[in-house]
Design an enzyme around this catalytic site. Structure first.
Site, PDB file in Angstrom:
ATOM      1  N   ASN A  35      59.242  34.147  42.834  1.00 20.54           N
ATOM      2  CA  ASN A  35      58.444  33.790  41.648  1.00 20.54           C
ATOM      3  C   ASN A  35      59.012  34.453  40.385  1.00 20.54           C
ATOM      4  O   ASN A  35      58.243  34.886  39.516  1.00 20.54           O
ATOM      5  CB  ASN A  35      56.977  34.188  41.861  1.00 20.54           C
ATOM      6  N   SER A  36      60.318  34.544  40.323  1.00 20.67           N
ATOM      7  CA  SER A  36      60.922  35.136  39.119  1.00 20.67           C
ATOM      8  C   SER A  36      62.353  34.632  38.975  1.00 20.67           C
ATOM      9  O   SER A  36      62.868  33.957  39.871  1.00 20.67           O
ATOM     10  CB  SER A  36      60.911  36.663  39.208  1.00 20.67           C
ATOM     11  N   SER A 124      44.018  44.602  43.047  1.00 22.45           N
ATOM     12  CA  SER A 124      43.440  43.704  42.051  1.00 22.45           C
ATOM     13  C   SER A 124      41.934  43.910  41.960  1.00 22.45           C
ATOM     14  O   SER A 124      41.276  44.234  42.961  1.00 22.45           O
ATOM     15  CB  SER A 124      43.736  42.271  42.488  1.00 22.45           C
ATOM     16  N   TYR A 148      44.042  35.502  49.272  1.00 15.37           N
ATOM     17  CA  TYR A 148      44.791  36.417  48.405  1.00 15.37           C
ATOM     18  C   TYR A 148      44.022  37.732  48.265  1.00 15.37           C
ATOM     19  O   TYR A 148      44.574  38.818  48.497  1.00 15.37           O
ATOM     20  CB  TYR A 148      45.017  35.781  47.021  1.00 15.37           C
ATOM     21  N   LYS A 152      44.820  41.708  49.696  1.00 18.46           N
ATOM     22  CA  LYS A 152      44.852  42.951  48.899  1.00 18.46           C
ATOM     23  C   LYS A 152      43.916  43.990  49.522  1.00 18.46           C
ATOM     24  O   LYS A 152      44.260  45.169  49.620  1.00 18.46           O
ATOM     25  CB  LYS A 152      44.447  42.673  47.446  1.00 18.46           C
TER      26      LYS A 152
HETATM   27  P1  NAD Z   1      54.705  37.936  39.847  1.00 17.42           P
HETATM   28  O1  NAD Z   1      54.608  36.814  40.804  1.00 17.42           O
HETATM   29  O2  NAD Z   1      55.129  37.651  38.456  1.00 17.42           O
HETATM   30  O3  NAD Z   1      55.669  39.072  40.440  1.00 17.42           O
HETATM   31  C1  NAD Z   1      55.791  39.332  41.810  1.00 17.42           C
HETATM   32  C2  NAD Z   1      57.279  39.469  42.111  1.00 17.42           C
HETATM   33  O4  NAD Z   1      57.430  39.763  43.499  1.00 17.42           O
HETATM   34  C3  NAD Z   1      58.071  38.196  41.827  1.00 17.42           C
HETATM   35  O5  NAD Z   1      59.220  38.523  41.078  1.00 17.42           O
HETATM   36  C4  NAD Z   1      58.448  37.671  43.213  1.00 17.42           C
HETATM   37  O6  NAD Z   1      59.676  37.006  43.205  1.00 17.42           O
HETATM   38  C5  NAD Z   1      58.478  38.955  44.028  1.00 17.42           C
HETATM   39  N1  NAD Z   1      58.192  38.822  45.465  1.00 17.42           N
HETATM   40  C6  NAD Z   1      57.141  38.231  46.065  1.00 17.42           C
HETATM   41  N2  NAD Z   1      57.234  38.372  47.394  1.00 17.42           N
HETATM   42  C7  NAD Z   1      58.374  39.084  47.653  1.00 17.42           C
HETATM   43  C8  NAD Z   1      59.014  39.568  48.814  1.00 17.42           C
HETATM   44  N3  NAD Z   1      58.519  39.339  50.037  1.00 17.42           N
HETATM   45  N4  NAD Z   1      60.161  40.253  48.699  1.00 17.42           N
HETATM   46  C9  NAD Z   1      60.696  40.497  47.469  1.00 17.42           C
HETATM   47  N5  NAD Z   1      60.131  40.067  46.335  1.00 17.42           N
HETATM   48  C10 NAD Z   1      58.978  39.377  46.410  1.00 17.42           C
HETATM   49  O7  NAD Z   1      53.296  38.679  39.854  1.00 17.42           O
HETATM   50  P2  NAD Z   1      52.723  39.791  38.875  1.00 17.42           P
HETATM   51  O8  NAD Z   1      51.691  39.146  38.022  1.00 17.42           O
HETATM   52  O9  NAD Z   1      53.805  40.552  38.246  1.00 17.42           O
HETATM   53  O10 NAD Z   1      51.951  40.691  39.940  1.00 17.42           O
HETATM   54  C11 NAD Z   1      52.546  41.815  40.546  1.00 17.42           C
HETATM   55  C12 NAD Z   1      51.611  42.366  41.596  1.00 17.42           C
HETATM   56  O11 NAD Z   1      50.360  42.667  40.987  1.00 17.42           O
HETATM   57  C13 NAD Z   1      51.301  41.378  42.723  1.00 17.42           C
HETATM   58  O12 NAD Z   1      51.213  42.085  43.938  1.00 17.42           O
HETATM   59  C14 NAD Z   1      49.936  40.809  42.335  1.00 17.42           C
HETATM   60  O13 NAD Z   1      49.204  40.393  43.449  1.00 17.42           O
HETATM   61  C15 NAD Z   1      49.298  42.016  41.667  1.00 17.42           C
HETATM   62  N6  NAD Z   1      48.261  41.642  40.687  1.00 17.42           N
HETATM   63  C16 NAD Z   1      48.569  40.763  39.675  1.00 17.42           C
HETATM   64  C17 NAD Z   1      47.588  40.413  38.762  1.00 17.42           C
HETATM   65  C18 NAD Z   1      47.878  39.439  37.640  1.00 17.42           C
HETATM   66  O14 NAD Z   1      46.934  38.913  37.058  1.00 17.42           O
HETATM   67  N7  NAD Z   1      49.117  39.173  37.281  1.00 17.42           N
HETATM   68  C19 NAD Z   1      46.297  40.945  38.854  1.00 17.42           C
HETATM   69  C20 NAD Z   1      46.033  41.850  39.891  1.00 17.42           C
HETATM   70  C21 NAD Z   1      47.028  42.176  40.795  1.00 17.42           C
HETATM   71  C1  UD1 Z   2      42.113  35.256  38.377  1.00 17.80           C
HETATM   72  C2  UD1 Z   2      42.200  35.232  39.878  1.00 17.80           C
HETATM   73  C3  UD1 Z   2      42.017  36.657  40.421  1.00 17.80           C
HETATM   74  C4  UD1 Z   2      43.002  37.621  39.771  1.00 17.80           C
HETATM   75  C5  UD1 Z   2      42.790  37.545  38.258  1.00 17.80           C
HETATM   76  C6  UD1 Z   2      43.732  38.437  37.479  1.00 17.80           C
HETATM   77  C7  UD1 Z   2      41.328  33.011  40.419  1.00 17.80           C
HETATM   78  C8  UD1 Z   2      40.192  32.247  41.008  1.00 17.80           C
HETATM   79  N1  UD1 Z   2      41.177  34.334  40.381  1.00 17.80           N
HETATM   80  O1  UD1 Z   2      40.828  35.594  38.048  1.00 17.80           O
HETATM   81  O2  UD1 Z   2      42.211  36.670  41.802  1.00 17.80           O
HETATM   82  O3  UD1 Z   2      42.788  38.937  40.232  1.00 17.80           O
HETATM   83  O4  UD1 Z   2      43.025  36.186  37.826  1.00 17.80           O
HETATM   84  O5  UD1 Z   2      44.989  37.861  37.448  1.00 17.80           O
HETATM   85  O6  UD1 Z   2      42.363  32.463  40.045  1.00 17.80           O
HETATM   86  N2  UD1 Z   2      39.082  29.951  32.495  1.00 17.80           N
HETATM   87  C9  UD1 Z   2      38.777  28.802  31.795  1.00 17.80           C
HETATM   88  N3  UD1 Z   2      39.713  27.826  31.700  1.00 17.80           N
HETATM   89  C10 UD1 Z   2      40.946  27.928  32.272  1.00 17.80           C
HETATM   90  C11 UD1 Z   2      41.257  29.115  32.988  1.00 17.80           C
HETATM   91  C12 UD1 Z   2      40.297  30.093  33.096  1.00 17.80           C
HETATM   92  O7  UD1 Z   2      37.674  28.678  31.264  1.00 17.80           O
HETATM   93  O8  UD1 Z   2      41.752  27.000  32.161  1.00 17.80           O
HETATM   94  C13 UD1 Z   2      38.083  31.044  32.561  1.00 17.80           C
HETATM   95  C14 UD1 Z   2      37.680  31.436  33.965  1.00 17.80           C
HETATM   96  O9  UD1 Z   2      36.568  30.690  34.369  1.00 17.80           O
HETATM   97  C15 UD1 Z   2      37.361  32.915  33.767  1.00 17.80           C
HETATM   98  C16 UD1 Z   2      38.319  33.368  32.668  1.00 17.80           C
HETATM   99  O10 UD1 Z   2      38.699  32.178  32.001  1.00 17.80           O
HETATM  100  O11 UD1 Z   2      36.041  33.084  33.298  1.00 17.80           O
HETATM  101  C17 UD1 Z   2      39.564  34.061  33.200  1.00 17.80           C
HETATM  102  O12 UD1 Z   2      40.166  33.245  34.182  1.00 17.80           O
HETATM  103  P1  UD1 Z   2      41.569  33.625  34.866  1.00 17.80           P
HETATM  104  O13 UD1 Z   2      42.568  33.929  33.818  1.00 17.80           O
HETATM  105  O14 UD1 Z   2      41.889  32.554  35.840  1.00 17.80           O
HETATM  106  O15 UD1 Z   2      41.273  35.000  35.603  1.00 17.80           O
HETATM  107  P2  UD1 Z   2      40.138  35.385  36.691  1.00 17.80           P
HETATM  108  O16 UD1 Z   2      39.176  34.309  36.863  1.00 17.80           O
HETATM  109  O17 UD1 Z   2      39.604  36.692  36.273  1.00 17.80           O
END
Ligand code: NAD
Ligand code: UD1
Length: 329
Positions: A35-36, A124, A148, A152
């Protein structure tokens, strides 16, 4: 310190690599690019004006990951690698459980085998489920609603047992709230594949004219204006939280919320975005999205105090930087 960053080319990982390089650490990235993109590596180097090691490996493959440990002395690991799309996790639960759990077990095994005593794990706010906000780390019941989130919660339980059996290790579980924004250079940021699920990337694509209008999922929640409330945090502040955790984690297992500590509704976020960018965002109200909760924001006292971490960037800066990144791509 020599820090191994798994998933270091992803959204949060790339910003954290930058923060580590800027602090003078050596960074080794393990990412399988699921995913990158490799271009992110060049952009990190360009912004930092420093080099970092990159290994295209699947972290769930123990043999491949071990080649890194046998070649470099590692002082700490930040484990971001994982799959994160909620909807996809419902469709392909086994991929999610396999990738997220096995990669975490392999990373913890490497810590044991190579005596790497600092491990930081990306969890998360999703593990709080529909508890009542604000969320405290002491809320013991993890209420997940999808594979998912469950992966976690399971990783957290695995790491708690791992830390108990290795009491001289420092293990940090960081529960992120909603990361948005991008590095101010606009060279790295969040670029999801296809139509975005999350609010901010959807909003920026509407602003750019790639998507027609934002759909607000429900305006009948028990919140300030009926729309969903979330805790948005600038990704650069989140990155700084990892550096603070590296410096301040004590022995044992520690869980921290990383958020701004403030709740913002969808309508409030749109208003802030319009103010920051002077772009009008067309929207319509549609039905609630299944699985969404009304309100989610963090109590961040523990991270503020123990990690000495205070987020600095406000909502307007988050909106401005998200937009700059989208505009540049
Ligand atoms: P992202 O998808 O942008 O980054 C994850 C990276 O991990 C990617 O570069 C992907 O290629 C790599 N990857 C996935 N599986 C792999 C594997 N088996 N081996 C090697 N590389 C692998 O996601 P992000 O938003 O940067 O999130 C990073 C972490 O934080 C994740 O674990 C995600 O679940 C957690 N997280 C993200 C959010 C968010 O909203 N972005 C919120 C809470 C938690
Ligand atoms: C999502 C993920 C959650 C993750 C979090 C942080 C889902 C169901 N949950 O949650 O697992 O930890 O991101 O990355 O995907 N919204 C709209 N219109 C849109 C998109 C979102 O109204 O097109 C609203 C949603 O209803 C919510 C808020 O915006 O109230 C934020 O949504 P989103 O960015 O998807 O994050 P989370 O719902 O917090």
């Amino acid at each position: 310190m020599n820090i191994l960053v798994t998933g270091g080319l992803g959204y949060i990982g790339s910003h954290t690599c930058l923060a580590l390089l800027e602090e003078g650490h050596s960074v080794i990235v393990a990412d399988n690019l699921i995913n990158s993109k490799l271009k992110t590596l060049d952009n990190i180097k360009k912004i930092a004006n420093k080099s970092l090691d990159f290994h295209q490996v699947d972290v769930s493959n123990e043999k491949s990951l071990e080649t890194i440990f046998s070649s470099f002395p590692i002082d700490g690991i930040i484990h971001f690698a994982g799959l994160k799309a909620v909807g996809e996790s419902v469709e392909y639960p086994l991929n999610y459980y396999y990738n997220n759990l096995v990669s975490t077990i392999v990373v913890a095994r490497m810590c044991e085998r190579y005596d790497v005593k600092k491990l930081i794990f990306s969890s998360s706010a999703t593990v709080y489920g529909d508890n009542e906000a604000p969320f405290f780390e002491t809320m013991s019941s993890l209420k997940t609603t999808n594979p998912y989130g469950e992966s976690k919660a399971m990783c957290e339980r695995i790491l708690i047992d791992f830390a108990r059996s290795n009491p001289s290790f420092s293990v940090g579980i960081l529960r992120y709230f909603n990361p948005i924004g991008a590095h101010e250079s606009a060279l790295i940021g969040d670029s999801p594949n296809g139509i975005p699920n999350n609010l901010m990337p959807y909003l920026t694509q509407v602003a750019k004219g790639k998507l027609k209008r934002l759909r607000i999922f429900g305006d009948d929640y028990p919140t300030i204006d009926g729309t969903g409330v979330r805790d948005y945090i600038h990704v650069m502040d989140l990155a700084a939280g990892h550096v603070s955790a590296l410096y301040n984690l004590k022995e044992g297992i520690h869980i921290y919320n990383l958020g701004s500590g403030k709740g913002t509704s969808v309508l409030e976020l749109i208003q802030a975005f319009e103010k920051a960018t002077k772009i009008n965002i067309p929207y319509e109200i549609v039905n609630r999205r299944p699985g969404d909760i009304a309100s989610c924001w963090a109590n961040t006292n523990k991270a503020n105090k123990e990690l000495k971490w205070i987020p600095k960037r406000d909502l307007l800066t988050m909106c401005r930087d998200s937009w700059r990144f989208e505009r540049n791509h």
